[in-house]
Structure formats: C-alpha cells, structure tokens
Enzyme design. Structure first.
Site, PDB file in Angstrom:
ATOM      1  N   HIS A 184      47.860  26.869  74.533  1.00  0.00           N
ATOM      2  CA  HIS A 184      48.418  27.942  73.715  1.00  0.00           C
ATOM      3  C   HIS A 184      49.316  28.836  74.563  1.00  0.00           C
ATOM      4  O   HIS A 184      49.184  28.909  75.791  1.00  0.00           O
ATOM      5  CB  HIS A 184      47.295  28.771  73.073  1.00  0.00           C
ATOM      6  CG  HIS A 184      46.233  29.207  74.023  1.00  0.00           C
ATOM      7  ND1 HIS A 184      45.149  28.406  74.344  1.00  0.00           N
ATOM      8  CD2 HIS A 184      46.072  30.346  74.734  1.00  0.00           C
ATOM      9  CE1 HIS A 184      44.370  29.031  75.201  1.00  0.00           C
ATOM     10  NE2 HIS A 184      44.914  30.209  75.462  1.00  0.00           N
ATOM     11  N   CYS A 231      79.333  43.490  49.106  1.00  0.00           N
ATOM     12  CA  CYS A 231      80.669  43.075  49.533  1.00  0.00           C
ATOM     13  C   CYS A 231      81.686  43.901  48.738  1.00  0.00           C
ATOM     14  O   CYS A 231      81.335  44.527  47.738  1.00  0.00           O
ATOM     15  CB  CYS A 231      80.878  41.573  49.331  1.00  0.00           C
ATOM     16  SG  CYS A 231      80.890  41.039  47.602  1.00  0.00           S
TER      17      CYS A 231
END
Length: 630
Positions: A67, A173
């Site tokens: 791990h 936009c």
C-alpha cells in the site's frame, strides 16, 4: 468504506505468473492505472517501494497487501491479483505469496488505507475465503465472493442519504448556448466516474439554471468556476475557488476536480469586485480584456438579435415602391416593426459599453460605461453642433475607458476617511465617473468617428473579388476554434459591421458557423464506414445544431481528430462565406440560423452557399478520414 466500493473489475487480474516481487508489484500498479486510480505510475511506484523498505507487506499465509499514500493517487482504490504458483515476496513466514491486494490512498484522503487494511485482514483470516478467491474464474466471481464475505462480517451496506455535494461548479460562456452546458455536462460526468458528487450551475442565455444554494456552498470542498465572462462571486467568499476558461471545463474536467479534491486551490476573498482572487491561473492582460469584451457582447446580443430581426421584418413587409427614401416605414405594419426593432437596437452600444465597464469595475462601472456608450452612439462632441457618432468602436473604447476609470477612482477614494465609505458608490463614483467619461468621449468621438467612416467607406468600396475574399476569411475563422477567440473575433466583427450598416459580412459570418456541424453530420450519414456507431448517432444531432447556428456541436469531433476535422470545416466554411458574399446575401440579425432565413437578403443564394459549403466540408473530411473496422 467497503472493499467492493474500492475494487473494480478493471483492477483485478487472475492467474498471473510474475517471476519476481518487483514484477508482481508492477502488475498491480498497472491495474490501478487502468482503473483510473492513479495519475503517475512512477510516482506511485516510488511510494510503494518506500513502504516496502520499511518492512515487507507480505504478511504470510500466501497474502501480500502492499500500500501507498501519496499525491499520485486520484481516488481511493484497490487492485487485486491471484498467482496460483506463488511468488517470493519476502513473506514473514517465508512462504510464497499467491493472493495480492494493493491499496492506493490519496495524500489528503485521511486514514482510508488503514480502514481498508484492517477490514481486509479481518476477512482474509478465513482460509476458506482465501481459497475461494484463488479459485475464482472471472473478475465478477471474485467480487461476488468478497461481497458475500463483507455482508457476513460487517452486515448489509447502509444506504446513506445524499447530503450536499462535494464539488460545485459554475459554467458560463459569452453566448450562453453551447459551451456553458457542455462544460457542465463534462464536469458532472467525470465527477461521477471518479466517484464524487458534483453539481453544476449553468449561466446560459436563458439565465442561471440549477443555481447553487447557500447550504450547498457551505458544505462543498470547493468550487470550479469555468467561465469566459464574469459570474456572481461574492457568495463564494471564504471557499476554495478555481477559476478557469470554460474550455477547460470541457477538455480538462479531471484535472480541475483533482485540484479541488487534493486541496490545491486557494481561498477566494471577495473585495467588492472580481479582482481575480482565487484564480489558479495567472491570466494575461489579453485574456482579461477578452473576458471583459465577451461580458459586454453576451449582454448586448439579445438587443441586437431581437431588434435586428424586427427591423428585418419591417423591410420584408414594406412596399419599396411607395417611397424608396422611407423604405421600412411606408406601411403601418412595417413602421410598427421598425420602431420597436429600432428601439431595441438602439440599446446595443450603451449595453455593450456598460457591461464591459461593469466586468472591469463591478457595479460602480455600469453607469459610467452605459453613459459612455450612449455618448458614442449620439456622437456628442465639445465643439460641433451636430453629433458625430463613434459607433461600435467608440462604444468598445467607452466600456474599457469607463471601467478602468472607475478602478482608478476607487484607488483614489481609498485614501478618504472611513466615514465617507457609504457615499462612494452612490455619489462619488457615479458623479466623477460620468463627468470624466463624458469629457473623454466628447473629446475622442470625432477621431473614432473618422476611423469608423474610413472602415465603412473601405468596406463599401471593396470590389467583388475583395468582398469574396473577406467573406472567405471571416467565415473560415468561425471554424478555426468553434466558439473560441478566433470564432468570437469574427463574430464581433460581424456585429460591428451591422452597427455600421454593412449586412453582408454578418451573413458570411453566420453561414461560416453553420458549416462545421452540418459537414460532420453529412459525413456520418453518407460515409458511415468512416465513423463509429456512437459518432453516427451523435451526428444526427449536429444537423439540428448546424441549422441553428451552434458551431460547438462539432467540438467533440474536432477534439478527437483535429488534423482532419478542423481543416475540412475551415475550407467548407470559407467556400460558403465566399459564395454568400459573391451572391450579395445580407443579414441584419446576428444569430438564429434557419429561423432568420426569411429575413436574409437573397435567401436562395444563401441556401446555395450553405449547401455547397456543407457538401465541400463533408467531401474533404470523408476523403481524409480512413474507413474503420467495426
């Protein structure tokens, strides 16, 4: 956190035959990468090896649970592998390891790896369970065995009620039509794939939708603002905010989400104006000017579109033979449309200037910019008795001058006593700002008007060949980036030409923007072997988007194959723009697609240009693309 939430079938490898511990670890790291759990295999591998140096993670009984917790991990995850013959991994009991689980934990993900490690150890103590895992024939069977054991040990998973969203987003936009919603969808889809909850507010042409609530903002880890115009920012004060271009929301959703999750975003501090605090990117001055301009254009468009169409209808319904000098107002119905349309159209320049100034200086800039734009429209000067209108260019200058003028006034007024703080926005800024912008615009109006006149005369004096070339250029620009700076530059030039009385340029601009989606749609219809089944299904939507003048429908195709799609669309658009100019087509409305065809001058020629341009783009694109296998 349950094992089955972290382990996906893409991260499971059965019956592998690694020759060494190093090879076994590499297989598991590759599985993590395939599942999208890590972004840098080498960096993650370094973390795994560093942990192994502290002591072997092969705990005996054939088990190994390596791990690592580091910044290469995008999201918590597991990778699993069975090795029937076993491989030497320096196990505590000296026996070879044949069952592997590798844990990937984010650097700032708390102690999730310890929780998973503990649960795995509890479950793997059962030798029957381990044997069933080793005997699994498929990834699905492997997961089913784990799920069964988890339920036995820890009970059924609790169904937690969704409480808020981990990540919030705002997309906007300039036109508020396509990019706004594409960015929102891209962010939501990617967040869902990564296992995070995300809500996106869209600031579209119809107003803000899916608006973020105060409670959601307080509970969120951070906010992504993907916008090419300013949005309401005060509500995000004190929260991590990442401000980027709307295009990044479409093309880089995972990168933006990772920055929020990994806490790589600064805290936003609102100071009464959008000063850029909280922006991960250091915007260039040119980028800032572009955003301010687009903020003005986005607010101006409804007035230009609505007013322009009504004026065009007035000419369509009028009788030229009654009085050519008053064409557009000869009949009552025509005069009605002309008056209403003219009223709406008259707001074009003040709105443009006002919202550019507001984008720069926040609300105190609105009045100053609005007055400056109005003076540019009327043409008021310091000496002349009659006005000398400065037009679109004058309104642009008024917006930028007015905005930065108010910013300067704010800095000067900062030195005043705190007792005057309340009168600054209601008295000092508007009074001084309007006075100064009035003096400035009256002084520069004649010079700007002279430039406008020269440009207009130059356009009017162009020969047919030059106009065709101009039509090819502006139409081709609409296809270069399909909603980006080149596209917007051509579009703003077209709207400016409308304000100056040149309507043929806008016709070429709009037809250039209609071509990319149509060319792609035609290619997916008539050259099916060049496209995947998904591309062909999406191509049908592009017919609608192209006919509605929404160029952004071509973006997914251009992003997937830019070297073939973009040049094909540019050529098709340029051909259409040139034909439109050659046939004398005109357009008074800067948007609308086929819905404004009834008010297009020489609509038959316009349809011909549209068809020829679309077919040209389709043929070139289909020729360049190679057939693909099913």
């Amino acid at each position: 956190m349950r094992i089955t939430d972290l382990l996906k079938k893409e991260a499971i490898a059965l019956n592998e035959t690694p020759n060494s511990k190093s090879e076994a670890l590499q297989i598991l790291i590759d599985l993590h990468a395939s599942a999208g759990n890590i972004k840098d295999k080498e960096e993650y591998k370094a973390g795994i090896l560093a942990r192994e140096e502290l002591g072997t993670t092969a705990i005996g009984e054939g088990l190994a649970i390596p791990h690592a917790k580091n910044k290469a991990v995008l999201k918590p995850g597991l990778a699993a592998m069975t090795v029937p013959e076993g491989v030497d991994c320096d196990s505590m009991d000296g026996a070879p390891s044949n069952l592997f689980f590798m844990i990937a934990a984010p650097e700032h993900g708390g102690d999730v790896h310890l929780e998973v490690l503990a649960n795995l150890n509890v479950m793997l103590m059962d030798p029957v369970f381990r044997q069933r895992l080793l005997e699994a024939k498929t990834s699905e069977e492997f997961l089913a065995v784990i799920n069964e054991k988890e339920i036995e040990k820890f009970g059924e998973p609790e169904k937690e009620e969704m409480k808020g969203y981990r990540i919030l987003a705002v997309t906007a936009c300039p036109t508020g039509i396509a990019h706004t919603f594409m960015a929102a969808e891209s962010l939501e889809l990617k967040a869902n794939q990564l296992g995070y909850t995300l809500k996106a507010e869209t600031n579209g042409s119809g107003g803000a939708k899916n608006v973020l609530t105060k409670e959601e903002i307080e509970a969120a880890d951070g906010i992504i603002v993907a916008a090419d115009k300013n949005v309401e920012m005060a509500r995000f004060n004190g929260k991590p905010v990442l401000k980027v271009k709307v295009a990044d929301g479409i093309h880089k959703p995972q990168e933006l989400i990772d920055k929020i999750i990994n806490k790589e975003v600064p805290i936003y501090h609102h100071s009464g104006e959008d000063s850029g605090d909280g922006n991960e990117e250091n915007e260039s001055f040119g980028r800032q000017l572009y955003k301010h301009l687009m903020n003005g254009v986005s607010h101006m468009l409804p007035f230009v579109i609505g007013g322009g169409i009504l004026i065009a209808l007035a000419f369509l319904l009028d009788d030229y033979s009654i009085d050519p000098a008053n064409f557009g107002t000869n009949t009552p119905i025509a005069a009605f449309f002309k008056h209403i349309g003219g009223t709406a159209f008259g707001f074009m320049l003040p709105i443009l200037a006002g919202y550019i100034a507001m984008s720069i200086a926040d609300r105190p800039g609105l009045a100053v910019g609005f007055v400056g734009g109005s003076i540019a429209a009327t043409g008021m000067t310091l000496t002349a008795e009659t006005g000398i209108p400065a037009g679109f260019l004058g309104a642009l200058l008024a917006g930028f001058i007015g905005g930065y003028l108010v910013v300067g006034l704010k800095k000067l007024c900062d030195k005043l006593p705190d007792s005057l703080e309340g009168i600054k926005p209601v008295l000092l800024y508007p009074l001084l700002g309007i006075l100064l912008i009035g003096l400035i615009m009256c002084a520069i109006n004649p010079a700007v008007a002279g430039i406008n006149t020269a440009l207009t005369d130059g356009l009017n004096a162009m020969g047919s060949g030059s106009k065709v070339l101009l039509g090819c250029v502006v139409a081709g620009m609409m296809s270069i980036d399909m909603g980006g700076p080149f596209n917007k530059a051509a579009y703003v030039f077209g709207t400016a030409a409308i304000a100056s009385g040149n309507y043929d340029i806008m016709a070429a601009v709009m037809i250039g923007g209609m071509i990319p989606p149509l060319a792609i749609a035609l290619s997916t219809t008539f050259f099916k072997n060049r496209w995947t089944e998904k591309d062909r299904k999406s191509g049908l939507v592009n017919y609608i988007m192209g006919l509605c003048f929404i160029s952004e429908g071509a973006i997914p195709y251009a992003a997937a194959d830019p070297l073939r799609v973009i040049p094909s669309c540019i050529i098709g658009s340029a051909v259409a723009g040139g034909i439109s100019m050659a046939m004398g087509c005109t357009l008074r409305a800067p948007h609308g697609g086929i819905f404004v065809f009834p008010v297009v001058g020489n609509v038959l020629g316009y349809i011909i240009a549209l068809v020829v341009g679309s077919v040209t783009g389709m043929l070139i694109l289909s020729f360049w693309k190679k057939p693909i296998s099913n």
